[in-house]
Design an enzyme around this catalytic site. Structure first.
Site, PDB file in Angstrom:
ATOM      1  N   ASP A  37      -4.008  15.829 -48.369  1.00 28.74           N
ATOM      2  CA  ASP A  37      -3.834  16.018 -46.925  1.00 28.74           C
ATOM      3  C   ASP A  37      -4.637  14.918 -46.231  1.00 28.74           C
ATOM      4  O   ASP A  37      -5.610  14.414 -46.814  1.00 28.74           O
ATOM      5  CB  ASP A  37      -4.348  17.389 -46.480  1.00 28.74           C
ATOM      6  CG  ASP A  37      -3.750  17.832 -45.146  1.00 28.74           C
ATOM      7  OD1 ASP A  37      -2.890  18.739 -45.142  1.00 28.74           O
ATOM      8  OD2 ASP A  37      -4.159  17.267 -44.097  1.00 28.74           O
ATOM      9  N   ASP A  63      -3.240  10.001 -46.189  1.00 28.48           N
ATOM     10  CA  ASP A  63      -2.420   9.926 -44.980  1.00 28.48           C
ATOM     11  C   ASP A  63      -1.088   9.329 -45.424  1.00 28.48           C
ATOM     12  O   ASP A  63      -1.026   8.155 -45.819  1.00 28.48           O
ATOM     13  CB  ASP A  63      -3.107   9.028 -43.940  1.00 28.48           C
ATOM     14  CG  ASP A  63      -2.331   8.984 -42.624  1.00 28.48           C
ATOM     15  OD1 ASP A  63      -1.094   9.167 -42.650  1.00 28.48           O
ATOM     16  OD2 ASP A  63      -2.960   8.761 -41.577  1.00 28.48           O
ATOM     17  N   VAL A  64      -0.042  10.134 -45.371  1.00 25.21           N
ATOM     18  CA  VAL A  64       1.234   9.726 -45.969  1.00 25.21           C
ATOM     19  C   VAL A  64       1.883   8.522 -45.281  1.00 25.21           C
ATOM     20  O   VAL A  64       2.834   7.950 -45.800  1.00 25.21           O
ATOM     21  CB  VAL A  64       2.256  10.896 -45.997  1.00 25.21           C
ATOM     22  CG1 VAL A  64       1.746  12.035 -46.854  1.00 25.21           C
ATOM     23  CG2 VAL A  64       2.606  11.371 -44.577  1.00 25.21           C
ATOM     24  N   TYR A 155      11.917  15.309 -33.854  1.00 27.87           N
ATOM     25  CA  TYR A 155      11.757  16.152 -35.050  1.00 27.87           C
ATOM     26  C   TYR A 155      13.100  16.337 -35.752  1.00 27.87           C
ATOM     27  O   TYR A 155      13.199  16.199 -36.971  1.00 27.87           O
ATOM     28  CB  TYR A 155      11.155  17.490 -34.622  1.00 27.87           C
ATOM     29  CG  TYR A 155      10.772  18.404 -35.773  1.00 27.87           C
ATOM     30  CD1 TYR A 155       9.677  18.113 -36.574  1.00 27.87           C
ATOM     31  CD2 TYR A 155      11.496  19.561 -36.039  1.00 27.87           C
ATOM     32  CE1 TYR A 155       9.319  18.946 -37.627  1.00 27.87           C
ATOM     33  CE2 TYR A 155      11.146  20.406 -37.078  1.00 27.87           C
ATOM     34  CZ  TYR A 155      10.047  20.097 -37.865  1.00 27.87           C
ATOM     35  OH  TYR A 155       9.710  20.929 -38.904  1.00 27.87           O
ATOM     36  N   LYS A 159      13.908  15.130 -39.518  1.00 29.18           N
ATOM     37  CA  LYS A 159      14.258  16.077 -40.591  1.00 29.18           C
ATOM     38  C   LYS A 159      15.691  15.861 -41.088  1.00 29.18           C
ATOM     39  O   LYS A 159      16.001  16.120 -42.242  1.00 29.18           O
ATOM     40  CB  LYS A 159      14.033  17.510 -40.109  1.00 29.18           C
ATOM     41  CG  LYS A 159      12.540  17.843 -39.885  1.00 29.18           C
ATOM     42  CD  LYS A 159      11.718  17.684 -41.160  1.00 29.18           C
ATOM     43  CE  LYS A 159      10.277  18.124 -40.995  1.00 29.18           C
ATOM     44  NZ  LYS A 159       9.500  18.055 -42.238  1.00 29.18           N
ATOM     45  N   THR A 192       3.060  29.834 -39.742  1.00 29.23           N
ATOM     46  CA  THR A 192       2.003  28.890 -40.135  1.00 29.23           C
ATOM     47  C   THR A 192       1.257  28.464 -38.869  1.00 29.23           C
ATOM     48  O   THR A 192       1.736  28.707 -37.750  1.00 29.23           O
ATOM     49  CB  THR A 192       2.612  27.615 -40.761  1.00 29.23           C
ATOM     50  OG1 THR A 192       3.335  26.908 -39.741  1.00 29.23           O
ATOM     51  CG2 THR A 192       3.529  27.925 -41.933  1.00 29.23           C
TER      52      THR A 192
HETATM   53  P1  NAP Z   1       1.023  22.777 -40.862  1.00 34.20           P
HETATM   54  O1  NAP Z   1       0.383  24.101 -41.055  1.00 34.20           O
HETATM   55  O2  NAP Z   1       0.667  21.962 -39.660  1.00 34.20           O
HETATM   56  O3  NAP Z   1       0.836  21.890 -42.170  1.00 34.20           O
HETATM   57  C1  NAP Z   1       1.208  20.542 -42.162  1.00 34.20           C
HETATM   58  C2  NAP Z   1       0.125  19.790 -42.876  1.00 34.20           C
HETATM   59  O4  NAP Z   1       0.472  18.385 -42.918  1.00 34.20           O
HETATM   60  C3  NAP Z   1      -1.210  19.894 -42.139  1.00 34.20           C
HETATM   61  O5  NAP Z   1      -2.257  20.126 -43.067  1.00 34.20           O
HETATM   62  C4  NAP Z   1      -1.322  18.537 -41.494  1.00 34.20           C
HETATM   63  O6  NAP Z   1      -2.653  18.182 -41.232  1.00 34.20           O
HETATM   64  C5  NAP Z   1      -0.687  17.668 -42.542  1.00 34.20           C
HETATM   65  N1  NAP Z   1      -0.387  16.327 -42.047  1.00 34.20           N
HETATM   66  C6  NAP Z   1       0.033  15.965 -40.806  1.00 34.20           C
HETATM   67  N2  NAP Z   1       0.146  14.639 -40.746  1.00 34.20           N
HETATM   68  C7  NAP Z   1      -0.198  14.139 -41.962  1.00 34.20           C
HETATM   69  C8  NAP Z   1      -0.286  12.826 -42.500  1.00 34.20           C
HETATM   70  N3  NAP Z   1      -0.022  11.748 -41.764  1.00 34.20           N
HETATM   71  N4  NAP Z   1      -0.651  12.685 -43.798  1.00 34.20           N
HETATM   72  C9  NAP Z   1      -0.947  13.771 -44.541  1.00 34.20           C
HETATM   73  N5  NAP Z   1      -0.925  15.035 -44.073  1.00 34.20           N
HETATM   74  C10 NAP Z   1      -0.545  15.212 -42.784  1.00 34.20           C
HETATM   75  O7  NAP Z   1       2.611  22.937 -40.825  1.00 34.20           O
HETATM   76  P2  NAP Z   1       3.619  23.877 -41.661  1.00 34.20           P
HETATM   77  O8  NAP Z   1       4.277  24.765 -40.689  1.00 34.20           O
HETATM   78  O9  NAP Z   1       2.986  24.395 -42.887  1.00 34.20           O
HETATM   79  O10 NAP Z   1       4.686  22.758 -42.025  1.00 34.20           O
HETATM   80  C11 NAP Z   1       4.760  22.157 -43.313  1.00 34.20           C
HETATM   81  C12 NAP Z   1       6.092  21.435 -43.408  1.00 34.20           C
HETATM   82  O11 NAP Z   1       7.148  22.382 -43.221  1.00 34.20           O
HETATM   83  C13 NAP Z   1       6.278  20.346 -42.338  1.00 34.20           C
HETATM   84  O12 NAP Z   1       6.955  19.253 -42.890  1.00 34.20           O
HETATM   85  C14 NAP Z   1       7.146  21.062 -41.304  1.00 34.20           C
HETATM   86  O13 NAP Z   1       7.902  20.149 -40.549  1.00 34.20           O
HETATM   87  C15 NAP Z   1       8.007  21.934 -42.202  1.00 34.20           C
HETATM   88  N6  NAP Z   1       8.603  23.075 -41.515  1.00 34.20           N
HETATM   89  C16 NAP Z   1       7.860  24.101 -41.032  1.00 34.20           C
HETATM   90  C17 NAP Z   1       8.483  25.175 -40.402  1.00 34.20           C
HETATM   91  C18 NAP Z   1       7.747  26.360 -39.854  1.00 34.20           C
HETATM   92  O14 NAP Z   1       8.396  27.274 -39.304  1.00 34.20           O
HETATM   93  N7  NAP Z   1       6.434  26.454 -39.972  1.00 34.20           N
HETATM   94  C19 NAP Z   1       9.883  25.182 -40.265  1.00 34.20           C
HETATM   95  C20 NAP Z   1      10.599  24.108 -40.769  1.00 34.20           C
HETATM   96  C21 NAP Z   1       9.956  23.074 -41.406  1.00 34.20           C
HETATM   97  P3  NAP Z   1      -3.307  18.618 -39.791  1.00 34.20           P
HETATM   98  O15 NAP Z   1      -3.283  20.108 -39.752  1.00 34.20           O
HETATM   99  O16 NAP Z   1      -4.676  18.058 -39.857  1.00 34.20           O
HETATM  100  O17 NAP Z   1      -2.417  18.009 -38.750  1.00 34.20           O
END
Ligand code: NAP
Length: 257
Positions: A37, A63-64, A155, A159, A192
């Site tokens: 992360d 950082d990706v 977004y 995606k 989340t």
């Molecule tokens: P989350 O809790 O915010 O987790 C995302 C993680 O990615 C966080 O730890 C974030 O760090 C990290 N991140 C952000 N930018 C980054 C970078 N440049 N390099 C490395 N890590 C980075 O979100 P989530 O809801 O679990 O989402 C995870 C994935 O599922 C994402 O791709 C999201 O688009 C997808 N998704 C989620 C949902 C939903 O309903 N939750 C629905 C569809 C898709 P920080 O917290 O420090 O920013």
């Protein structure tokens, strides 16, 4: 359960939400997990949880968006005892802004994390996975990669790109006969920290995801991060040997209509 014993999995965005749940689920099934992360403290938190629950893994700051960081982190994974077999591109970010008021820098930031990060992961991890005998890549796309959503242009674009890159790379791997499968999953409404932030940013009166899901998700309940992780583990496993280039919605029916 030791389904993934002797195999290593590399997870981005592993410090929070879905990425953390995927890391824990793969570790519980015997994988050594490289929990990465860009927030090192949250990656450390995931690695600690893995160890506390009897699994094995290491936190790595990544950082990706930065190619050099991918190369360094994957070189570290090369030095591990377990063969790299799984990549989960889960790091993601979003902003809710309509097209006409979105600053170009915000658009680029979303593309850099969600699209370029996923591209770089596949570019650098797949040759390693192939060299170690094969495995699977799972890209975390979204409901927004399957249907348009007003206010989510960047977004949705990111995606949708993830969805199509997945299919292109799946065919490249198939052509190479390198035994690497590449699939995308499309979560809809997963409880989340990011989902809660999006609810807050929209100024919704109702803030409880389960309450909102009663009317916005056909099956009436929010998804848990662990439920997404179960599907990812299936796609990573040998049970999914014939599945590549596929897209799997995990959305309680949100794209069914
Ligand atoms: P989350 O809790 O915010 O987790 C995302 C993680 O990615 C966080 O730890 C974030 O760090 C990290 N991140 C952000 N930018 C980054 C970078 N440049 N390099 C490395 N890590 C980075 O979100 P989530 O809801 O679990 O989402 C995870 C994935 O599922 C994402 O791709 C999201 O688009 C997808 N998704 C989620 C949902 C939903 O309903 N939750 C629905 C569809 C898709 P920080 O917290 O420090 O920013």
């Amino acid at each position: 359960m030791s389904e993934f014993a002797g195999r290593a999995a590399f997870v981005t965005g592993a410090g929070s939400g879905i990425g953390r749940a995927i890391s824990l689920a793969l570790a519980a099934r015997g994988a050594f997990v490289w929990a990465t992360d860009f927030d090192e403290a949250s990656a450390n938190g995931t690695a600690e949880l893995i160890e506390q629950t009897g699994g094995h893994g290491t936190a790595v700051r990544l950082d990706v968006r930065h190619e050099a960081e991918w190369q360094t982190a994957l070189a570290l994974a090369d030095s591990g005892d377990d063969a790299l077999a799984v990549l989960v591109n889960c790091a993601g970010t979003f902003a809710i802004t309509d097209t006409f008021s979105m600053p170009l820098d915000d658009f680029r930031r979303i593309m850099a994390v969600n699209v370029e990060g996923t591209f770089l992961g596949m570019k650098h991890a797949i040759p390693r996975i192939a060299k170690s005998g094969g495995g699977a890549v799972i890209n975390i796309s979204s409901l927004a990669g399957l249907k348009g959503m007003a206010g989510w242009t960047a977004y949705c674009g990111s995606k949708g790109a993830t969805r199509m890159m997945t299919k292109a790379v799946a065919l490249e791997c198939a052509g190479l006969r390198n035994n690497v499968r590449v699939n995308s999953v499309h979560p809809g409404f997963v409880d989340t920290p990011a989902l809660r932030k999006s609810i807050h940013d929209r100024g919704s009166q109702v803030v409880d995801p389960d309450e909102i899901a009663k009317t916005s998700v056909p099956i009436g309940v929010a998804c848990s991060p662990a439920e997404v992780a179960d599907t990812v583990c299936f796609l990573a496993s040998d049970a999914a040997r014939h599945i590549t280039g596929a897209e799997i919605p995990i959305d309680g029916g949100m794209t069914a209509g």
